[in-house]
Design a protein around this motif. Sequence first.
Motif, PDB file in Angstrom:
ATOM      1  N   GLN A   1       0.784  -1.356  -0.058  1.00 23.71           N
ATOM      2  CA  GLN A   1      -0.064   0.025  -0.082  1.00 23.71           C
ATOM      3  C   GLN A   1       0.946   1.091   0.088  1.00 23.71           C
ATOM      4  OE1 GLN A   1      -2.900  -0.097   3.216  1.00 23.71           O
ATOM      5  NE2 GLN A   1      -4.220  -1.860   2.044  1.00 23.71           N
ATOM      6  N   VAL A   2       2.049   1.314   0.630  1.00 24.19           N
ATOM      7  CA  VAL A   2       2.928   2.281   0.687  1.00 24.19           C
ATOM      8  C   VAL A   2       3.277   2.629  -0.474  1.00 24.19           C
ATOM      9  CG1 VAL A   2       4.849   3.319   1.918  1.00 24.19           C
ATOM     10  CG2 VAL A   2       3.153   2.132   3.424  1.00 24.19           C
ATOM     11  N   SER A   3       3.765   1.258  -1.126  1.00 23.28           N
ATOM     12  CA  SER A   3       4.412   1.755  -2.617  1.00 23.28           C
ATOM     13  C   SER A   3       3.395   2.066  -3.619  1.00 23.28           C
ATOM     14  CB  SER A   3       4.818   0.153  -3.000  1.00 23.28           C
ATOM     15  OG  SER A   3       5.905  -0.412  -2.065  1.00 23.28           O
TER      16      SER A   3
ATOM     17  N   SER B   1      -6.756   8.124  -0.263  1.00 20.33           N
ATOM     18  CA  SER B   1      -7.487   7.008  -0.071  1.00 20.33           C
ATOM     19  C   SER B   1      -6.653   5.794   0.334  1.00 20.33           C
ATOM     20  CB  SER B   1      -8.154   6.694  -1.592  1.00 20.33           C
ATOM     21  OG  SER B   1      -9.094   5.472  -1.550  1.00 20.33           O
ATOM     22  N   LEU B   2      -5.489   5.603  -0.395  1.00 23.06           N
ATOM     23  CA  LEU B   2      -4.858   4.439   0.306  1.00 23.06           C
ATOM     24  C   LEU B   2      -4.282   4.804   1.665  1.00 23.06           C
ATOM     25  CD1 LEU B   2      -2.647   3.981  -3.162  1.00 23.06           C
ATOM     26  CD2 LEU B   2      -4.227   2.474  -2.158  1.00 23.06           C
ATOM     27  N   ARG B   3      -3.994   6.231   1.908  1.00 22.08           N
ATOM     28  CA  ARG B   3      -3.698   6.482   3.392  1.00 22.08           C
ATOM     29  C   ARG B   3      -4.604   5.848   4.269  1.00 22.08           C
ATOM     30  NH1 ARG B   3      -3.579  10.780   7.098  1.00 22.08           N
ATOM     31  NH2 ARG B   3      -1.467  10.795   8.157  1.00 22.08           N
ATOM     32  N   LYS B   4      -5.953   6.397   3.991  1.00 23.42           N
ATOM     33  CA  LYS B   4      -6.827   5.802   5.066  1.00 23.42           C
ATOM     34  C   LYS B   4      -7.013   4.338   5.264  1.00 23.42           C
ATOM     35  CE  LYS B   4     -10.091   9.842   4.234  1.00 23.42           C
ATOM     36  NZ  LYS B   4     -11.298   9.976   3.753  1.00 23.42           N
ATOM     37  N   GLU B   5      -6.772   3.702   4.067  1.00 18.84           N
ATOM     38  CA  GLU B   5      -6.890   2.045   4.101  1.00 18.84           C
ATOM     39  C   GLU B   5      -5.491   1.566   5.036  1.00 18.84           C
ATOM     40  OE1 GLU B   5      -6.638   0.417   0.355  1.00 18.84           O
ATOM     41  OE2 GLU B   5      -8.521   1.072  -0.396  1.00 18.84           O
TER      42      GLU B   5
ATOM     43  N   VAL C   1       3.302   7.894   7.146  1.00 23.38           N
ATOM     44  CA  VAL C   1       2.920   8.346   5.859  1.00 23.38           C
ATOM     45  C   VAL C   1       1.877   9.450   6.004  1.00 23.38           C
ATOM     46  CG1 VAL C   1       2.344   5.944   5.266  1.00 23.38           C
ATOM     47  CG2 VAL C   1       0.820   6.798   7.045  1.00 23.38           C
ATOM     48  N   PRO C   2       2.743  10.573   6.065  1.00 24.76           N
ATOM     49  CA  PRO C   2       2.164  11.861   6.286  1.00 24.76           C
ATOM     50  C   PRO C   2       1.161  12.276   5.087  1.00 24.76           C
ATOM     51  CG  PRO C   2       4.232  12.112   4.941  1.00 24.76           C
ATOM     52  CD  PRO C   2       3.937  10.628   5.528  1.00 24.76           C
ATOM     53  N   PRO C   3      -0.012  13.173   5.655  1.00 20.17           N
ATOM     54  CA  PRO C   3      -0.987  13.438   4.616  1.00 20.17           C
ATOM     55  C   PRO C   3      -0.798  14.378   3.605  1.00 20.17           C
ATOM     56  CG  PRO C   3      -1.280  14.585   6.965  1.00 20.17           C
ATOM     57  CD  PRO C   3       0.001  13.684   7.005  1.00 20.17           C
ATOM     58  N   LEU C   4      -1.577  14.578   2.658  1.00 22.86           N
ATOM     59  CA  LEU C   4      -1.403  15.397   1.960  1.00 22.86           C
ATOM     60  C   LEU C   4      -2.824  16.085   1.133  1.00 22.86           C
ATOM     61  CD1 LEU C   4       1.197  14.093  -0.714  1.00 22.86           C
ATOM     62  CD2 LEU C   4       1.814  16.049   0.582  1.00 22.86           C
TER      63      LEU C   4
ATOM     64  N   SER D   1       7.047  11.788  -1.009  1.00 20.61           N
ATOM     65  CA  SER D   1       7.506  10.409  -1.892  1.00 20.61           C
ATOM     66  C   SER D   1       8.704  10.113  -1.149  1.00 20.61           C
ATOM     67  CB  SER D   1       7.801  10.980  -3.280  1.00 20.61           C
ATOM     68  OG  SER D   1       8.059   9.922  -4.073  1.00 20.61           O
ATOM     69  N   ASP D   2       9.620  11.007  -1.013  1.00 22.34           N
ATOM     70  CA  ASP D   2      10.952  10.474  -0.473  1.00 22.34           C
ATOM     71  C   ASP D   2      10.761   9.813   0.999  1.00 22.34           C
ATOM     72  OD1 ASP D   2      12.200  11.603  -2.599  1.00 22.34           O
ATOM     73  OD2 ASP D   2      12.703  13.604  -1.551  1.00 22.34           O
ATOM     74  N   LEU D   3       9.893  10.400   1.871  1.00 20.33           N
ATOM     75  CA  LEU D   3       9.654   9.775   3.203  1.00 20.33           C
ATOM     76  C   LEU D   3       9.027   8.361   3.266  1.00 20.33           C
ATOM     77  CD1 LEU D   3       8.472  11.636   6.242  1.00 20.33           C
ATOM     78  CD2 LEU D   3       7.335   9.465   5.471  1.00 20.33           C
ATOM     79  N   LEU D   4       8.011   8.318   2.064  1.00 21.16           N
ATOM     80  CA  LEU D   4       7.480   7.024   1.598  1.00 21.16           C
ATOM     81  C   LEU D   4       8.460   5.892   1.379  1.00 21.16           C
ATOM     82  CD1 LEU D   4       4.159   8.061  -0.163  1.00 21.16           C
ATOM     83  CD2 LEU D   4       4.431   7.319   2.367  1.00 21.16           C
ATOM     84  N   GLY D   5       9.457   6.208   0.516  1.00 20.61           N
ATOM     85  CA  GLY D   5      10.431   5.489   0.268  1.00 20.61           C
ATOM     86  C   GLY D   5      11.285   5.115   1.748  1.00 20.61           C
ATOM     87  N   ARG D   6      11.782   5.719   2.348  1.00 20.73           N
ATOM     88  CA  ARG D   6      12.277   5.383   3.692  1.00 20.73           C
ATOM     89  C   ARG D   6      11.458   4.561   4.570  1.00 20.73           C
ATOM     90  NH1 ARG D   6      13.969  10.855   3.409  1.00 20.73           N
ATOM     91  NH2 ARG D   6      12.341  11.380   4.885  1.00 20.73           N
ATOM     92  N   THR D   7      10.011   4.733   4.483  1.00 19.79           N
ATOM     93  CA  THR D   7       8.821   3.782   5.118  1.00 19.79           C
ATOM     94  C   THR D   7       9.095   2.530   4.664  1.00 19.79           C
ATOM     95  OG1 THR D   7       7.570   5.858   5.871  1.00 19.79           O
ATOM     96  CG2 THR D   7       6.671   3.610   5.775  1.00 19.79           C
TER      97      THR D   7
END
Length: 242
Positions: A128-130, A162-166, A202-205, A218-224
């Motif tokens: 999901q993060v990907s 939407s993916l973030r809520k999931e 997974v910060p909000p936008l 996007s960079d933070l999600l890569g680290r996650t």
Amino acid sequence: MTGGDFGSPLFCFDACAEGDLMEITTIQGSTASMYQQPKSVDQVQQPQPEQQPIVAREAEIGSSAALQAYKQQGLERSAVGDTVQIKSTVTLKNLDTVKAIEQMHARLNDLVKGVRQTNEELNRAVDQVSQMQGSLMTIVKNYPPYPIESMERRDLLMSYMSLRKEIENLMVPAPPQPVYDKVKSMWAAMFAQNGQIQASAVPPLENGSSDKQVQATSDLLGRTIQQLSDLSTDVTQALVQS
């Protein structure tokens, strides 16, 4: 001496003397026989013991053989009893070993089951993060950049939210003990106590977020994604070492 002389006193003396001598000799012989020295003990024939009947001797021999056989049988039974006891002790030890292995396997199966559930949910989180990062990378790599008012850009941001809520609703179960003790610091950095992923991962936008904000997220999600993957690897290694 003449025939007429037989009646003479001299002949009578001689005859009488010879007769007396013969009588004395006879008496002396009888006397010697009467006063013979007793024979020695060795010379006296001892009474021979009565011969034991053959049947009785055979019965005695058979009884002795039976007694020896009984004793031997007792020894053999004792040896067999000792052997059985030793074998029984060995089988009990083997049974205890099997039970210990069975318990160890049962504990290991519980660990494997718990770790599998943890890794399954970690894998879902990574997927999901990907996908969230993919939506943002489409915006970042688009050239020329999307205008803020672009409907396509807005749709991509809506997909991200939407993916973030999931993923916020995703509860990842912590691995069982003792695996958890080996990864608890990493776990606490990624998940809350209830297994929910940390909001900072997974910060909000928003629809109006700038391209710079999109790039940083996007960079933070890569680290996650990397942290979730490392956490999954450490959980699995901890299981192998348990």
